[in-house]
Design a protein around this motif. Structure first.
Motif, PDB file in Angstrom:
ATOM      1  N   UNK A  40     112.499  75.519   1.374  1.00 61.40           N
ATOM      2  CA  UNK A  40     112.772  76.708   2.188  1.00 61.40           C
ATOM      3  C   UNK A  40     112.334  77.931   1.388  1.00 61.40           C
ATOM      4  N   UNK A  41     111.597  78.831   2.031  1.00 62.78           N
ATOM      5  CA  UNK A  41     111.074  80.000   1.333  1.00 62.78           C
ATOM      6  C   UNK A  41     111.482  81.288   2.035  1.00 62.78           C
ATOM      7  N   UNK A  42     111.590  82.341   1.245  1.00 64.16           N
ATOM      8  CA  UNK A  42     111.849  83.671   1.765  1.00 64.16           C
ATOM      9  C   UNK A  42     111.047  84.690   0.961  1.00 64.16           C
ATOM     10  N   UNK A  43     110.869  85.859   1.564  1.00 65.45           N
ATOM     11  CA  UNK A  43     110.307  86.999   0.859  1.00 65.45           C
ATOM     12  C   UNK A  43     111.307  88.142   0.921  1.00 65.45           C
ATOM     13  N   UNK A  64     110.460  83.760  -2.901  1.00 69.44           N
ATOM     14  CA  UNK A  64     111.557  82.952  -3.450  1.00 69.44           C
ATOM     15  C   UNK A  64     111.475  81.563  -2.825  1.00 69.44           C
ATOM     16  N   UNK A  65     111.496  80.543  -3.660  1.00 69.55           N
ATOM     17  CA  UNK A  65     111.461  79.153  -3.223  1.00 69.55           C
ATOM     18  C   UNK A  65     112.831  78.519  -3.427  1.00 69.55           C
ATOM     19  N   UNK A  66     113.315  77.816  -2.406  1.00 62.35           N
ATOM     20  CA  UNK A  66     114.567  77.071  -2.496  1.00 62.35           C
ATOM     21  C   UNK A  66     114.282  75.592  -2.251  1.00 62.35           C
ATOM     22  N   UNK A  67     114.925  74.746  -3.029  1.00 67.40           N
ATOM     23  CA  UNK A  67     114.939  73.313  -2.777  1.00 67.40           C
ATOM     24  C   UNK A  67     116.388  72.918  -2.504  1.00 67.40           C
ATOM     25  N   UNK A  68     116.620  72.316  -1.350  1.00 64.85           N
ATOM     26  CA  UNK A  68     117.972  72.008  -0.893  1.00 64.85           C
ATOM     27  C   UNK A  68     118.124  70.491  -0.769  1.00 64.85           C
ATOM     28  N   UNK A  80     118.359  74.532  -5.676  1.00 64.51           N
ATOM     29  CA  UNK A  80     117.608  75.095  -6.789  1.00 64.51           C
ATOM     30  C   UNK A  80     116.750  76.231  -6.247  1.00 64.51           C
ATOM     31  N   UNK A  81     116.605  77.280  -7.016  1.00 68.18           N
ATOM     32  CA  UNK A  81     115.803  78.403  -6.545  1.00 68.18           C
ATOM     33  C   UNK A  81     114.904  78.926  -7.663  1.00 68.18           C
ATOM     34  N   UNK A  82     113.786  79.466  -7.217  1.00 66.02           N
ATOM     35  CA  UNK A  82     112.842  80.097  -8.155  1.00 66.02           C
ATOM     36  C   UNK A  82     112.367  81.412  -7.568  1.00 66.02           C
ATOM     37  N   UNK A 148      97.422  88.769  -9.406  1.00 69.65           N
ATOM     38  CA  UNK A 148      98.607  89.287 -10.085  1.00 69.65           C
ATOM     39  C   UNK A 148      99.900  88.678  -9.561  1.00 69.65           C
ATOM     40  N   UNK A 149      99.807  87.753  -8.618  1.00 65.96           N
ATOM     41  CA  UNK A 149     100.987  87.145  -7.998  1.00 65.96           C
ATOM     42  C   UNK A 149     101.152  85.721  -8.523  1.00 65.96           C
ATOM     43  N   UNK A 150     102.298  85.441  -9.128  1.00 69.77           N
ATOM     44  CA  UNK A 150     102.542  84.107  -9.683  1.00 69.77           C
ATOM     45  C   UNK A 150     102.546  83.049  -8.593  1.00 69.77           C
ATOM     46  N   UNK A 151     103.143  83.361  -7.441  1.00 71.00           N
ATOM     47  CA  UNK A 151     103.194  82.396  -6.348  1.00 71.00           C
ATOM     48  C   UNK A 151     101.801  82.082  -5.819  1.00 71.00           C
TER      49      UNK A 151
END
Length: 237
Positions: A40-43, A64-68, A80-82, A148-151
């Motif tokens: 699941x992702x959000x900005x 933002x990345x979420x693993x549920x 987990x989130x990054x 310049x964006x890590x994602x």
């Protein structure tokens, strides 16, 4: 300190949305897609400070990345989130900087996350749309230039989807839902997961070129009649 803030907001939101089961949340700066987890992702909006040149900038595309993953026995689960970083576009030094996210936007991100857990794990759909982040400045630069964006570098940034680029996810697997989740939610999960389903055509059947038996008989009779008429004509001559 920031991770504890995320955890506190997460626990409060679970209580506010009526989830009484135990869920954990951890922040992992090196998190990647994993099998068995719902992705699941959000900005959100945040600002950045360059540790090299002391420049500040704002971005509304902080990924933002979420693993549920849910637990069948406890009916709880783990998240987990990054939070992906950005580089300063004016510096020649490539240093990934952490975003500074306001407490209100953190609450909105977590509220959307818990609503997703409600929907995908417990089958309780939230009729309210996801909360958008608060944009605190009109001076928004964003991470794109993509370099310049890590994602973007890791090919998980949603900006790429919007601009027609392919997102690569290692071993994408839709999460397994609890048996108490409704079948309708299971179908929704399949549609919203990162997994790509490709229809594989079956082996082509052999073409049959044989004519039906009646057609063959008719064809032979016609040929015989034509041959017979030609033979009579030659005889008269």
């Amino acid at each position: 300190m920031e991770e504890s803030t995320w955890k506190n907001i997460f626990e409060n939101e679970l209580e506010d949305q009526g989830i009484n089961h135990v869920w954990s949340l951890c922040v992992d700066e090196h998190l990647k897609a994993q099998q068995g987890y719902l992705q699941y992702t959000q900005c959100t909006f945040a600002r950045f400070h360059c540790s090299h040149c002391s420049r500040w900038w704002n971005s509304a595309q902080v990924h933002i990345l979420f693993l549920i993953k849910s637990d069948r026995r406890s009916r709880g689960g783990a998240v987990k989130m990054r939070i992906f970083k950005q580089e300063c576009r004016r510096c020649n030094v490539s240093i990934l900087q952490k975003p500074e996210i306001t407490h209100e936007n953190m609450k909105r991100v977590i509220s959307n996350l818990v609503s997703k857990i409600q929907s995908m794990t417990y089958g309780q759909n939230n009729k309210n749309p996801p909360l958008n982040p608060i944009i605190y400045s009109n001076d928004v630069e964003g991470p794109h230039e993509k370099k310049h964006c890590e994602a973007c570098k890791l090919k998980v940034c949603p900006w790429n989807i919007e601009h027609g680029e392919k997102i690569m996810v290692a071993n994408p697997q839709p999460a397994k839902l609890h048996p108490w989740a409704s079948s309708g939610v299971q179908q929704q999960d399949k549609r919203s997961s990162f997994a790509t389903y490709t229809s594989i055509p079956s082996s082509p059947s052999r073409a049959v070129h044989e004519l039906p038996h009646d057609t063959v008989v008719t064809f032979v009779i016609i040929i015989f009649i034509i041959f017979f008429l030609l033979l009579i004509s030659n005889t008269k001559q």
